[in-house]
Design a protein around this motif. Structure first.
Motif, PDB file in Angstrom:
ATOM      1  N   SER A 188      -5.875 -12.875   0.251  1.00 51.49           N
ATOM      2  CA  SER A 188      -5.860 -13.117   1.688  1.00 51.49           C
ATOM      3  C   SER A 188      -7.110 -12.557   2.370  1.00 51.49           C
ATOM      4  O   SER A 188      -7.861 -11.764   1.801  1.00 51.49           O
ATOM      5  N   VAL A 189      -7.323 -12.981   3.607  1.00 53.92           N
ATOM      6  CA  VAL A 189      -8.397 -12.470   4.458  1.00 53.92           C
ATOM      7  C   VAL A 189      -7.798 -11.572   5.539  1.00 53.92           C
ATOM      8  O   VAL A 189      -6.578 -11.432   5.642  1.00 53.92           O
ATOM      9  N   PHE A 190      -8.656 -10.954   6.339  1.00 52.17           N
ATOM     10  CA  PHE A 190      -8.257 -10.098   7.457  1.00 52.17           C
ATOM     11  C   PHE A 190      -7.425  -8.906   6.967  1.00 52.17           C
ATOM     12  O   PHE A 190      -6.345  -8.614   7.494  1.00 52.17           O
ATOM     13  N   ASN A 191      -7.934  -8.220   5.946  1.00 52.67           N
ATOM     14  CA  ASN A 191      -7.159  -7.166   5.304  1.00 52.67           C
ATOM     15  C   ASN A 191      -7.511  -5.779   5.834  1.00 52.67           C
ATOM     16  O   ASN A 191      -8.615  -5.547   6.332  1.00 52.67           O
ATOM     17  N   LEU A 192      -6.567  -4.871   5.647  1.00 53.06           N
ATOM     18  CA  LEU A 192      -6.783  -3.478   6.014  1.00 53.06           C
ATOM     19  C   LEU A 192      -7.487  -2.718   4.897  1.00 53.06           C
ATOM     20  O   LEU A 192      -8.343  -1.879   5.147  1.00 53.06           O
ATOM     21  N   ASP A 193      -7.119  -3.016   3.651  1.00 53.30           N
ATOM     22  CA  ASP A 193      -7.670  -2.302   2.498  1.00 53.30           C
ATOM     23  C   ASP A 193      -7.822  -3.293   1.349  1.00 53.30           C
ATOM     24  O   ASP A 193      -6.827  -3.664   0.711  1.00 53.30           O
ATOM     25  N   LYS A 194      -9.039  -3.711   1.072  1.00 56.40           N
ATOM     26  CA  LYS A 194      -9.280  -4.752   0.075  1.00 56.40           C
ATOM     27  C   LYS A 194      -8.920  -4.278  -1.332  1.00 56.40           C
ATOM     28  O   LYS A 194      -8.411  -5.048  -2.153  1.00 56.40           O
ATOM     29  N   ARG A 195      -9.169  -2.996  -1.639  1.00 61.37           N
ATOM     30  CA  ARG A 195      -8.844  -2.494  -2.972  1.00 61.37           C
ATOM     31  C   ARG A 195      -7.332  -2.521  -3.205  1.00 61.37           C
ATOM     32  O   ARG A 195      -6.868  -2.932  -4.277  1.00 61.37           O
ATOM     33  N   GLN A 196      -6.560  -2.096  -2.213  1.00 67.22           N
ATOM     34  CA  GLN A 196      -5.106  -2.167  -2.335  1.00 67.22           C
ATOM     35  C   GLN A 196      -4.645  -3.611  -2.494  1.00 67.22           C
ATOM     36  O   GLN A 196      -3.738  -3.904  -3.274  1.00 67.22           O
ATOM     37  N   LEU A 197      -5.273  -4.512  -1.743  1.00 65.95           N
ATOM     38  CA  LEU A 197      -4.877  -5.916  -1.824  1.00 65.95           C
ATOM     39  C   LEU A 197      -5.092  -6.456  -3.231  1.00 65.95           C
ATOM     40  O   LEU A 197      -4.240  -7.181  -3.759  1.00 65.95           O
ATOM     41  N   THR A 198      -6.193  -6.099  -3.864  1.00 70.04           N
ATOM     42  CA  THR A 198      -6.476  -6.568  -5.218  1.00 70.04           C
ATOM     43  C   THR A 198      -5.396  -6.111  -6.193  1.00 70.04           C
ATOM     44  O   THR A 198      -4.916  -6.879  -7.032  1.00 70.04           O
ATOM     45  N   THR A 199      -4.981  -4.850  -6.071  1.00 71.26           N
ATOM     46  CA  THR A 199      -3.907  -4.328  -6.917  1.00 71.26           C
ATOM     47  C   THR A 199      -2.598  -5.065  -6.652  1.00 71.26           C
ATOM     48  O   THR A 199      -1.851  -5.400  -7.582  1.00 71.26           O
ATOM     49  N   SER A 200      -2.314  -5.348  -5.391  1.00 72.36           N
ATOM     50  CA  SER A 200      -1.078  -6.049  -5.036  1.00 72.36           C
ATOM     51  C   SER A 200      -1.080  -7.476  -5.564  1.00 72.36           C
ATOM     52  O   SER A 200      -0.048  -7.986  -6.026  1.00 72.36           O
ATOM     53  N   CYS A 201      -2.232  -8.148  -5.528  1.00 67.06           N
ATOM     54  CA  CYS A 201      -2.317  -9.509  -6.068  1.00 67.06           C
ATOM     55  C   CYS A 201      -1.992  -9.514  -7.559  1.00 67.06           C
ATOM     56  O   CYS A 201      -1.273 -10.401  -8.055  1.00 67.06           O
ATOM     57  N   ALA A 202      -2.501  -8.513  -8.279  1.00 67.89           N
ATOM     58  CA  ALA A 202      -2.229  -8.437  -9.718  1.00 67.89           C
ATOM     59  C   ALA A 202      -0.743  -8.213  -9.979  1.00 67.89           C
ATOM     60  O   ALA A 202      -0.178  -8.784 -10.924  1.00 67.89           O
ATOM     61  N   ARG A 203      -0.105  -7.414  -9.147  1.00 67.33           N
ATOM     62  CA  ARG A 203       1.330  -7.176  -9.321  1.00 67.33           C
ATOM     63  C   ARG A 203       2.120  -8.477  -9.140  1.00 67.33           C
ATOM     64  O   ARG A 203       3.053  -8.759  -9.900  1.00 67.33           O
ATOM     65  N   LEU A 204       1.741  -9.271  -8.162  1.00 66.02           N
ATOM     66  CA  LEU A 204       2.446 -10.529  -7.922  1.00 66.02           C
ATOM     67  C   LEU A 204       2.213 -11.519  -9.058  1.00 66.02           C
ATOM     68  O   LEU A 204       3.124 -12.248  -9.452  1.00 66.02           O
ATOM     69  N   ALA A 205       1.002 -11.540  -9.602  1.00 62.85           N
ATOM     70  CA  ALA A 205       0.712 -12.444 -10.718  1.00 62.85           C
ATOM     71  C   ALA A 205       1.562 -12.108 -11.937  1.00 62.85           C
ATOM     72  O   ALA A 205       1.968 -13.002 -12.688  1.00 62.85           O
ATOM     73  N   ASP A 206       1.860 -10.836 -12.128  1.00 67.55           N
ATOM     74  CA  ASP A 206       2.641 -10.409 -13.290  1.00 67.55           C
ATOM     75  C   ASP A 206       4.091 -10.887 -13.240  1.00 67.55           C
ATOM     76  O   ASP A 206       4.793 -10.848 -14.256  1.00 67.55           O
ATOM     77  N   LEU A 207       4.546 -11.348 -12.082  1.00 73.31           N
ATOM     78  CA  LEU A 207       5.930 -11.807 -11.953  1.00 73.31           C
ATOM     79  C   LEU A 207       6.149 -13.174 -12.601  1.00 73.31           C
ATOM     80  O   LEU A 207       7.287 -13.552 -12.878  1.00 73.31           O
TER      81      LEU A 207
END
Length: 241
Positions: A188-207
């Protein structure tokens, strides 16, 4: 507002900015994921009625994060249906209107896009739901055979996704979006913390979800998990270079 049936039990409600989803466990058991911007309440209830359900069939409104294009209509829908409003405990104060949420850390190329998005939202403040059930990572809701709450910070501190493992359906909120050019998943865009977002994207992909519903852009209805994994792998490759 456009109403699009995605699956027999899943409907998308598309607004000028963003979208919400209705999950149907039965004619008297509906879950609304996000609620659109302010002024959307009556139209959402009309859509529910058109689906053959009574307004009070909306049992809960799950707000994926506090941004107005997702939380702005929550108070209106709750007042019209009696639904419970739920949000992560870190975003709940902002959804209630007790404190302004922190602004995103915008990159230069995001500035005109952000201004454009804000211009499409209703001006001024909006009604906030006073009562919110606060969620935490790992909570399970009575929807879709057990909807699991995942805390996926980065877009906001309290962003959540909702995963229905029995149905293979994942609602990402604004952690992931669909590319406006080719429909592939993108961070996504307009993020508060890009590093956290990257980790969260990986968690969702693992589902390894079959169907993925984004806050912005067309849902992926086939091999969603594989496409999320490709998104994460591409992001890792960009980081390595």
């Amino acid at each position: 507002m456009d109403v699009v049936e995605l699956l027999p039990r899943l409907v998308m409600l598309r607004f000028p900015v963003g979208q919400a989803y209705v999950w149907r466990d039965g004619p008297d058991a509906l879950t609304l994921i996000d609620a659109g911007p302010a002024g959307s309440g009556a139209r959402i209830v009309e859509a529910v009625t058109a689906l053959g359900a009574r307004p009070e069939a909306v049992r809960r409104i799950v707000v994926t994060h506090f941004h107005e294009d997702h939380a702005g209509g929550a108070a209106e829908v709750a007042a019209l249906t009696g639904a419970e409003v739920l949000a992560h405990r870190l975003d709940a104060p902002h959804v209630r209107g007790e404190a302004p949420g922190p602004p995103p850390a915008l990159e230069d190329w995001e500035l005109p896009l952000h201004r454009r998005a804000l211009s499409l939202l209703p001006p001024g403040d909006y009604e906030h739901p006073p009562h919110i059930t606060e969620l935490s990572d790992g909570d399970v809701l009575d929807a879709g055979g057990g909807a699991r709450v995942l805390h996926v910070p980065g877009h906001t501190r309290g962003s959540i996704a909702l995963h229905l493992p029995d149905e293979g359906v994942l609602f990402t909120g604004d952690t992931v979006a669909a590319s406006p050019t080719d429909g592939t998943p993108i961070p996504s865009v307009f993020n508060l913390d890009k590093r956290q977002l990257t980790t969260s994207c990986a968690r969702l992909a693992d589902l390894d979800a079959k169907t993925t519903c984004f806050g912005h852009g067309d849902p992926v209805l086939k091999d969603a998990g594989g496409k999320l994994r490709a998104m994460v792998d591409a992001a890792d490759g960009d980081t390595d270079r």
